[in-house]
Design a protein around this motif. Structure first.
Motif, short mmCIF file in Angstrom:
data_model
loop_
_atom_site.label_atom_id
_atom_site.label_comp_id
_atom_site.label_asym_id
_atom_site.label_seq_id
_atom_site.Cartn_x
_atom_site.Cartn_y
_atom_site.Cartn_z
N TRP A 62 0.94 -1.11 0.00
CA TRP A 62 -0.03 0.00 0.11
C TRP A 62 0.80 1.12 0.07
O TRP A 62 0.61 2.12 -0.76
CB TRP A 62 -0.65 0.12 1.11
CG TRP A 62 -1.81 1.21 1.34
CD1 TRP A 62 -3.13 1.15 0.74
CD2 TRP A 62 -1.66 2.30 1.93
NE1 TRP A 62 -3.68 2.52 0.97
CE2 TRP A 62 -2.82 2.92 1.68
CE3 TRP A 62 -0.57 2.77 2.87
CZ2 TRP A 62 -3.03 4.51 2.51
CZ3 TRP A 62 -1.03 4.06 3.52
CH2 TRP A 62 -2.05 4.83 3.07
N GLU A 63 1.72 1.24 0.79
CA GLU A 63 2.85 2.53 0.91
C GLU A 63 3.43 2.71 -0.44
O GLU A 63 3.57 3.70 -1.07
CB GLU A 63 3.91 2.32 1.81
CG GLU A 63 3.51 2.52 3.18
CD GLU A 63 4.62 2.09 4.30
OE1 GLU A 63 4.35 2.72 5.62
OE2 GLU A 63 5.76 1.74 4.00
N ARG A 64 3.99 1.63 -1.19
CA ARG A 64 4.42 1.76 -2.45
C ARG A 64 3.58 2.40 -3.60
O ARG A 64 4.03 3.16 -4.24
CB ARG A 64 4.76 0.32 -2.88
CG ARG A 64 5.50 0.35 -4.46
CD ARG A 64 5.30 -1.26 -4.74
NE ARG A 64 4.00 -1.42 -5.17
CZ ARG A 64 3.38 -2.90 -5.34
NH1 ARG A 64 4.24 -3.77 -5.04
NH2 ARG A 64 2.18 -2.89 -5.37
N GLN A 89 9.54 5.65 -1.87
CA GLN A 89 10.62 4.74 -2.96
C GLN A 89 10.99 3.69 -1.94
O GLN A 89 11.79 3.61 -0.97
CB GLN A 89 11.97 5.51 -3.40
CG GLN A 89 11.41 6.60 -4.26
CD GLN A 89 10.60 6.15 -5.37
OE1 GLN A 89 11.22 5.34 -6.21
NE2 GLN A 89 9.70 6.72 -5.76
N GLU A 90 10.50 2.33 -2.14
CA GLU A 90 10.75 1.14 -1.17
C GLU A 90 11.72 0.21 -1.86
O GLU A 90 11.89 0.29 -3.03
CB GLU A 90 9.44 0.38 -1.03
CG GLU A 90 8.47 1.11 -0.35
CD GLU A 90 8.57 1.10 1.07
OE1 GLU A 90 9.57 0.54 1.49
OE2 GLU A 90 7.54 1.60 1.73
N ALA A 91 12.65 -0.47 -1.00
CA ALA A 91 13.46 -1.24 -1.68
C ALA A 91 12.85 -2.35 -2.42
O ALA A 91 11.63 -2.78 -2.04
CB ALA A 91 14.30 -1.76 -0.42
N PRO A 92 13.56 -2.73 -3.45
CA PRO A 92 12.90 -3.81 -4.38
C PRO A 92 12.56 -5.00 -3.65
O PRO A 92 13.35 -5.38 -2.82
CB PRO A 92 13.87 -4.04 -5.40
CG PRO A 92 14.74 -2.82 -5.55
CD PRO A 92 14.71 -2.29 -3.97
N TYR A 105 13.79 2.52 7.24
CA TYR A 105 13.05 1.46 7.53
C TYR A 105 11.57 1.61 8.04
O TYR A 105 10.65 0.74 7.92
CB TYR A 105 13.79 0.32 8.39
CG TYR A 105 14.99 -0.20 7.59
CD1 TYR A 105 15.08 -0.61 6.47
CD2 TYR A 105 16.44 0.14 8.58
CE1 TYR A 105 16.38 -1.26 6.11
CE2 TYR A 105 17.45 -0.29 7.91
CZ TYR A 105 17.51 -0.98 6.81
OH TYR A 105 18.69 -1.19 6.02
N ALA A 106 11.34 2.71 8.63
CA ALA A 106 10.28 3.16 9.48
C ALA A 106 9.05 3.21 8.38
O ALA A 106 9.22 3.42 7.29
CB ALA A 106 10.30 4.22 10.31
N TYR A 107 7.88 2.66 8.94
CA TYR A 107 6.75 2.91 8.03
C TYR A 107 6.37 4.37 7.81
O TYR A 107 6.69 5.13 8.71
CB TYR A 107 5.29 2.38 8.71
CG TYR A 107 5.47 0.81 8.85
CD1 TYR A 107 5.50 0.07 7.66
CD2 TYR A 107 5.51 0.16 10.00
CE1 TYR A 107 5.48 -1.48 7.85
CE2 TYR A 107 5.45 -1.24 10.38
CZ TYR A 107 5.56 -2.11 9.17
OH TYR A 107 5.63 -3.15 9.33
N CYS A 108 5.71 4.87 6.80
CA CYS A 108 5.61 6.15 6.37
C CYS A 108 4.49 6.61 7.37
O CYS A 108 3.61 5.97 7.88
CB CYS A 108 5.20 6.19 4.84
SG CYS A 108 3.44 5.75 4.64
N PRO A 109 4.39 7.95 7.55
CA PRO A 109 3.46 8.51 8.37
C PRO A 109 1.88 8.32 7.90
O PRO A 109 1.26 8.07 8.78
CB PRO A 109 3.71 10.27 8.16
CG PRO A 109 5.11 10.22 7.95
CD PRO A 109 5.44 8.94 7.09
#
Length: 299
Positions: free
Chosen positions: A99-101, A107-110, A170-174
């Motif tokens: 969902w964040e992606r 920009q998440e790690a692959p 590494y934290a989840y986004c706000p």
């Protein structure tokens, strides 16, 4: 340690009480992503006080998500290992990543699928027919005792103030933490998935204080999770997409946590008529994603 089903708390209510906390989610994320197993490991990886960390780890052991295992390192030490119940939360955490992606621009790690060697880009599908599934494809029937007034618990954790995370790759986004970082936020969104739209209906369903409800609804509008239309709080496309996370939360709760009869939800995938059994599929090869067959390509 399961909660007593005679307490009247539904399985979903128990899951919200256990997982609806920012620190719990971050502890679990580090356990899966960085394979952290020790108190010192989490203390060094997270901006968390020692007392809060000790309390959260104790709760996770009590709920049979971690188990304490002794090992020798000159003297006897202990590490926290994920139990089968804890390992089963992997899909929920991957759904948050997905969902964040798609909806936060982060920009998440692959996320690579070892079986096909491609970036997985997970998506939600029905475990029976393997077709993509969204909130619009489902029908939900409540049990006779499945009211949201049964979700509430006395407040266990102080709500974390926004903006105190610091820089953490590494934290989840706000956005995720506003939805999942406390029990009431997640419950408000769950009620919306079941068709609740008006302020008075949210209040009646949840038994929530008007000031708390006003705050959560305002934040959801700011995040573009809800939009306010003629007094109705309607889910946006961004909000509807969070169903992927909700599906795994409900599935885990109702399989793992004992609850009074009649307090559950029956969610059906309308195109095939099967009961909810969410799976994550790989976009590249359309095969199910298993925990041991994927990895993040971390920098």
């Amino acid at each position: 340690m399961d909660r007593d089903p005679e307490s009247g708390l539904s399985a979903i209510g128990q899951a919200l009480a256990i997982l609806g906390d920012r620190w719990v989610l971050l502890i679990l994320q580090r356990a899966f992503l960085l394979r952290i197993r020790t108190y010192a490991g989490w203390r060094n990886a997270l901006p968390i006080s020692e007392s809060v960390l000790a309390a959260r780890l104790k709760e996770l052991v009590g709920h049979d998500i971690f188990t304490l295992v002794a090992y020798r390192d000159g003297r006897t030490r202990y590490e926290y290992r994920l139990t089968p119940r804890g390992l089963d939360l992997w899909s929920l955490l991957v759904a948050i990543y997905s969902w964040e992606r798609d909806w936060t621009g982060r920009q998440e790690a692959p996320f690579l699928h070892d079986l096909c060697g491609q970036e997985a880009r997970p998506y939600l599908a029905c475990g029976d027919c393997r077709k993509p599934m969204s909130a619009r494809d489902t029908e939900t029937i409540r049990g006779p005792l499945a009211t949201f007034s049964r979700v509430g618990l006395p407040r266990q954790h102080r709500r974390t103030v926004r903006g105190d995370t610091g820089v953490d790759a590494y934290a989840y986004c706000p956005d995720s933490m506003e939805i999942l970082g406390d029990r009431w936020s997640t419950t408000v969104l769950a009620a919306a998935f079941l068709g609740t739209r008006r302020f008075v209906d949210f209040q009646a369903e949840l038994g929530i204080a008007p000031s708390v409800l006003t705050d959560r609804l305002r934040r959801f509008v700011e995040l573009d999770v809800f939009r306010l239309v003629a007094g109705d709080y309607r889910l946006t496309e961004k909000g509807l997409a969070f169903f992927e996370v909700f599906a795994f939360l409900v599935d885990w709760a109702q399989r793992e946590l004992a609850a009074p009869p009649g307090s559950g939800l029956t969610i059906t995938h309308r195109p095939c008529g099967a009961a909810l059994a969410p799976v994550l599929l790989c976009t590249a090869c359309t095969q199910p994603l298993e925990r041991r067959e994927v990895h993040f390509e971390l920098g």
